[in-house]
Design a protein around this motif. Sequence first.
Motif, PDB file in Angstrom:
ATOM      1  N   PHE A 122       1.004  -1.241   0.023  1.00 39.23           N
ATOM      2  CA  PHE A 122       0.174   0.153  -0.014  1.00 39.23           C
ATOM      3  C   PHE A 122       0.886   1.134  -0.031  1.00 39.23           C
ATOM      4  CE2 PHE A 122      -3.234  -2.928   1.062  1.00 39.23           C
ATOM      5  CZ  PHE A 122      -4.314  -2.403   0.506  1.00 39.23           C
ATOM      6  N   TRP A 123       0.408   2.446  -0.453  1.00 39.30           N
ATOM      7  CA  TRP A 123       1.170   3.669  -0.754  1.00 39.30           C
ATOM      8  C   TRP A 123       0.447   4.472   0.659  1.00 39.30           C
ATOM      9  CZ3 TRP A 123       0.178   7.755  -5.133  1.00 39.30           C
ATOM     10  CH2 TRP A 123       0.962   8.934  -4.758  1.00 39.30           C
ATOM     11  N   PHE A 124       1.336   5.015   1.527  1.00 34.48           N
ATOM     12  CA  PHE A 124       0.696   5.702   2.550  1.00 34.48           C
ATOM     13  C   PHE A 124       0.853   7.100   2.557  1.00 34.48           C
ATOM     14  CE2 PHE A 124       1.946   1.483   4.527  1.00 34.48           C
ATOM     15  CZ  PHE A 124       1.149   1.297   5.456  1.00 34.48           C
ATOM     16  N   LEU A 125      -0.431   7.821   2.135  1.00 30.07           N
ATOM     17  CA  LEU A 125      -0.174   8.819   1.591  1.00 30.07           C
ATOM     18  C   LEU A 125      -0.299   9.961   2.861  1.00 30.07           C
ATOM     19  CD1 LEU A 125      -3.456   8.997  -0.843  1.00 30.07           C
ATOM     20  CD2 LEU A 125      -1.093   8.727  -1.391  1.00 30.07           C
ATOM     21  N   SER A 126       0.435  11.189   2.382  1.00 25.73           N
ATOM     22  CA  SER A 126       0.466  12.346   3.091  1.00 25.73           C
ATOM     23  C   SER A 126      -0.878  13.149   2.808  1.00 25.73           C
ATOM     24  CB  SER A 126       1.647  13.102   3.080  1.00 25.73           C
ATOM     25  OG  SER A 126       1.696  13.660   1.678  1.00 25.73           O
ATOM     26  N   THR A 127      -1.220  14.187   3.601  1.00 20.51           N
ATOM     27  CA  THR A 127      -2.362  14.980   3.186  1.00 20.51           C
ATOM     28  C   THR A 127      -1.930  15.813   1.936  1.00 20.51           C
ATOM     29  OG1 THR A 127      -1.435  16.488   4.877  1.00 20.51           O
ATOM     30  CG2 THR A 127      -3.394  15.264   5.380  1.00 20.51           C
ATOM     31  N   GLN A 128      -0.544  16.190   1.749  1.00 16.46           N
ATOM     32  CA  GLN A 128      -0.154  16.624   0.647  1.00 16.46           C
ATOM     33  C   GLN A 128      -0.278  15.841  -0.610  1.00 16.46           C
ATOM     34  OE1 GLN A 128       0.039  20.227   0.979  1.00 16.46           O
ATOM     35  NE2 GLN A 128       0.288  20.416  -1.259  1.00 16.46           N
ATOM     36  N   ASP A 129       0.091  14.682  -0.489  1.00 19.87           N
ATOM     37  CA  ASP A 129       0.068  13.606  -1.428  1.00 19.87           C
ATOM     38  C   ASP A 129      -1.288  13.570  -2.040  1.00 19.87           C
ATOM     39  OD1 ASP A 129       2.763  13.087  -1.364  1.00 19.87           O
ATOM     40  OD2 ASP A 129       2.136  11.243   0.157  1.00 19.87           O
ATOM     41  N   LEU A 130      -2.346  13.361  -1.120  1.00 23.21           N
ATOM     42  CA  LEU A 130      -3.874  13.293  -1.393  1.00 23.21           C
ATOM     43  C   LEU A 130      -4.191  14.615  -2.273  1.00 23.21           C
ATOM     44  CD1 LEU A 130      -6.361  11.591  -1.347  1.00 23.21           C
ATOM     45  CD2 LEU A 130      -6.909  12.921   0.567  1.00 23.21           C
ATOM     46  N   TYR A 131      -3.857  15.606  -1.728  1.00 18.09           N
ATOM     47  CA  TYR A 131      -4.131  17.019  -2.213  1.00 18.09           C
ATOM     48  C   TYR A 131      -3.710  17.096  -3.785  1.00 18.09           C
ATOM     49  CZ  TYR A 131      -5.047  21.847  -2.892  1.00 18.09           C
ATOM     50  OH  TYR A 131      -5.313  23.231  -3.544  1.00 18.09           O
ATOM     51  N   ASP A 132      -2.110  16.847  -4.001  1.00 18.25           N
ATOM     52  CA  ASP A 132      -1.572  16.923  -5.413  1.00 18.25           C
ATOM     53  C   ASP A 132      -1.896  15.958  -6.459  1.00 18.25           C
ATOM     54  OD1 ASP A 132      -0.346  19.333  -4.214  1.00 18.25           O
ATOM     55  OD2 ASP A 132       1.602  18.347  -3.757  1.00 18.25           O
ATOM     56  N   TYR A 133      -2.078  14.872  -5.873  1.00 14.15           N
ATOM     57  CA  TYR A 133      -2.170  13.761  -6.817  1.00 14.15           C
ATOM     58  C   TYR A 133      -3.732  13.122  -7.273  1.00 14.15           C
ATOM     59  CZ  TYR A 133       2.761  13.114  -6.030  1.00 14.15           C
ATOM     60  OH  TYR A 133       4.282  13.308  -5.764  1.00 14.15           O
ATOM     61  N   PHE A 134      -4.588  13.373  -6.241  1.00 15.91           N
ATOM     62  CA  PHE A 134      -5.701  12.830  -6.583  1.00 15.91           C
ATOM     63  C   PHE A 134      -6.908  13.891  -6.366  1.00 15.91           C
ATOM     64  CE2 PHE A 134      -3.269   9.391  -4.724  1.00 15.91           C
ATOM     65  CZ  PHE A 134      -3.442   8.594  -5.710  1.00 15.91           C
ATOM     66  N   ILE A 135      -6.764  14.951  -5.533  1.00 16.07           N
ATOM     67  CA  ILE A 135      -7.819  16.001  -5.429  1.00 16.07           C
ATOM     68  C   ILE A 135      -7.677  17.208  -6.515  1.00 16.07           C
ATOM     69  CG2 ILE A 135      -8.816  17.779  -4.143  1.00 16.07           C
ATOM     70  CD1 ILE A 135      -7.985  16.150  -1.441  1.00 16.07           C
ATOM     71  N   VAL A 136      -6.559  17.948  -6.667  1.00 15.71           N
ATOM     72  CA  VAL A 136      -6.428  19.007  -7.563  1.00 15.71           C
ATOM     73  C   VAL A 136      -5.687  18.513  -8.769  1.00 15.71           C
ATOM     74  CG1 VAL A 136      -6.689  20.807  -6.034  1.00 15.71           C
ATOM     75  CG2 VAL A 136      -4.287  19.890  -6.489  1.00 15.71           C
ATOM     76  N   LYS A 137      -5.103  17.250  -8.515  1.00 18.77           N
ATOM     77  CA  LYS A 137      -4.327  16.782  -9.758  1.00 18.77           C
ATOM     78  C   LYS A 137      -3.177  17.636 -10.335  1.00 18.77           C
ATOM     79  CE  LYS A 137      -8.049  13.645 -10.679  1.00 18.77           C
ATOM     80  NZ  LYS A 137      -8.852  12.982 -11.528  1.00 18.77           N
ATOM     81  N   SER A 138      -2.461  18.175  -9.594  1.00 23.97           N
ATOM     82  CA  SER A 138      -1.490  19.250 -10.075  1.00 23.97           C
ATOM     83  C   SER A 138      -0.358  18.486 -10.219  1.00 23.97           C
ATOM     84  CB  SER A 138      -1.285  20.309  -8.973  1.00 23.97           C
ATOM     85  OG  SER A 138      -0.590  19.749  -7.705  1.00 23.97           O
ATOM     86  N   LYS A 139      -0.009  17.256  -9.963  1.00 27.07           N
ATOM     87  CA  LYS A 139       1.273  16.629  -9.984  1.00 27.07           C
ATOM     88  C   LYS A 139       0.674  15.247 -10.880  1.00 27.07           C
ATOM     89  CE  LYS A 139       3.972  18.630  -6.423  1.00 27.07           C
ATOM     90  NZ  LYS A 139       4.812  18.487  -5.273  1.00 27.07           N
ATOM     91  N   GLN A 140       1.772  14.568 -11.512  1.00 25.60           N
ATOM     92  CA  GLN A 140       1.593  13.220 -12.044  1.00 25.60           C
ATOM     93  C   GLN A 140       2.128  12.481 -10.880  1.00 25.60           C
ATOM     94  OE1 GLN A 140       3.170  12.789 -15.765  1.00 25.60           O
ATOM     95  NE2 GLN A 140       2.574  10.566 -15.935  1.00 25.60           N
ATOM     96  N   ILE A 141       1.246  11.162 -10.812  1.00 27.37           N
ATOM     97  CA  ILE A 141       1.489  10.120  -9.846  1.00 27.37           C
ATOM     98  C   ILE A 141       3.207   9.511 -10.334  1.00 27.37           C
ATOM     99  CG2 ILE A 141       1.199   7.811  -9.009  1.00 27.37           C
ATOM    100  CD1 ILE A 141      -1.696   8.581  -9.314  1.00 27.37           C
ATOM    101  N   PRO A 142       4.202   9.545  -9.272  1.00 22.17           N
ATOM    102  CA  PRO A 142       5.326   9.013  -9.763  1.00 22.17           C
ATOM    103  C   PRO A 142       5.352   7.497 -10.010  1.00 22.17           C
ATOM    104  CG  PRO A 142       5.432  10.388  -7.710  1.00 22.17           C
ATOM    105  CD  PRO A 142       4.059   9.888  -8.074  1.00 22.17           C
ATOM    106  N   SER A 143       6.209   6.947 -11.015  1.00 26.04           N
ATOM    107  CA  SER A 143       6.134   5.929 -11.519  1.00 26.04           C
ATOM    108  C   SER A 143       6.398   4.594 -10.359  1.00 26.04           C
ATOM    109  CB  SER A 143       7.308   5.719 -12.669  1.00 26.04           C
ATOM    110  OG  SER A 143       8.522   6.038 -11.969  1.00 26.04           O
ATOM    111  N   GLU A 144       7.148   5.166  -9.288  1.00 23.01           N
ATOM    112  CA  GLU A 144       7.238   4.216  -8.376  1.00 23.01           C
ATOM    113  C   GLU A 144       6.042   3.561  -7.318  1.00 23.01           C
ATOM    114  OE1 GLU A 144       8.627   7.962  -6.440  1.00 23.01           O
ATOM    115  OE2 GLU A 144       8.724   7.017  -8.356  1.00 23.01           O
ATOM    116  N   HIS A 145       5.035   4.344  -7.687  1.00 18.11           N
ATOM    117  CA  HIS A 145       3.867   4.116  -7.114  1.00 18.11           C
ATOM    118  C   HIS A 145       2.682   3.606  -7.802  1.00 18.11           C
ATOM    119  CE1 HIS A 145       4.890   6.072  -3.529  1.00 18.11           C
ATOM    120  NE2 HIS A 145       4.933   7.458  -4.159  1.00 18.11           N
ATOM    121  N   LEU A 146       3.102   2.986  -9.115  1.00 14.20           N
ATOM    122  CA  LEU A 146       2.580   2.164  -9.997  1.00 14.20           C
ATOM    123  C   LEU A 146       2.147   0.831  -9.549  1.00 14.20           C
ATOM    124  CD1 LEU A 146       3.365   3.420 -13.465  1.00 14.20           C
ATOM    125  CD2 LEU A 146       1.359   4.390 -12.288  1.00 14.20           C
ATOM    126  N   GLY A 147       0.806   0.394  -9.473  1.00 12.12           N
ATOM    127  CA  GLY A 147       0.784  -0.900  -9.036  1.00 12.12           C
ATOM    128  C   GLY A 147       0.380  -1.042  -7.483  1.00 12.12           C
TER     129      GLY A 147
END
Length: 293
Positions: free
Chosen positions: A83-108
């Motif tokens: 599992f990928w343990f998200l920080s609040t900023q991770d959730l915000y950047d990658y999934f809510i406002v989607k201002s950043k692309q999810i890093p390849s190391e988190h694929l899968g």
Amino acid sequence: MKLIKFKFKNFPVGIFIATIVSIATIWLLLNFFTPKIPIFGFHSIIDIENPSEKRLQGSPLPEIDYTKQDLSEFLDYLVRHNFWFLSTQDLYDYFIVKSKQIPSEHLGQRPIMISFDDSYKTFYTNLLPVLRDLENKYNKKIKVVLFINPGILAKGESKTAYNITCQNLRKGLLKGFYDIQSHGHRHKKLTELNTDELIYEIAEAQVKLRRCTQDLDPNKTVASHIAYPYGASNKKVEEYVSKYYLSGYLYNSRMLKLGWLRSNYQIPRMSVNHEKSPQRLIQMAERALTIKN
């Protein structure tokens, strides 16, 4: 009026029922297949094997508390199953406002957030050792979110202190285990405050948490997000919170469904107490989406 009754009376009942069933089926399928991110909310972590934990002597475990032993079992499963343990900023950047692309190391991987409310000393005495042990065991760091009330932090180290200290928070932040966010200054129900009190409660919490961690947090990610005390919020609270924080977290026993979030300030969390076994939490965690290309 007679014409309306005539039309309804002669409307094919089978078509009507089929329409309702179709709508319900579509809604259920959308709900079932919607990508989800589980966000768990804990409170104090109690070591039931430690006789010095006075709260356990001769009394049942308080409902909102969770045992160190069960938490360790749950987190161990999440680490082993990637599992990928998200920080609040991770959730915000990658999934809510989607201002950043999810890093390849988190694929899968499957994203999840583990959060803790209030300012309990056990975040340092019981939670932190679990995180360290799992890092040593699997060579993987677990980041957890602490929603802290800086107005009730302990002033210094004491065996009788009930709350965590600023120095305790700094140690966990320095080691990369803690994501420190706001839970209001003194855990007051924000919906019951007048405007001046509301502003003070949310602004002072941010100031004090950042003052506590300032040399360790150059990007000011500390206290960028807030969890509402008691889960209480309304339009006025969200309006003022939005002036200081990027997002706000509820306690509504719901799972975050991507694409269904109405507002950055209504992020759902699922409350955890000692009645929810590690196996039950694992079942809930297994509903998380898998990150794909």
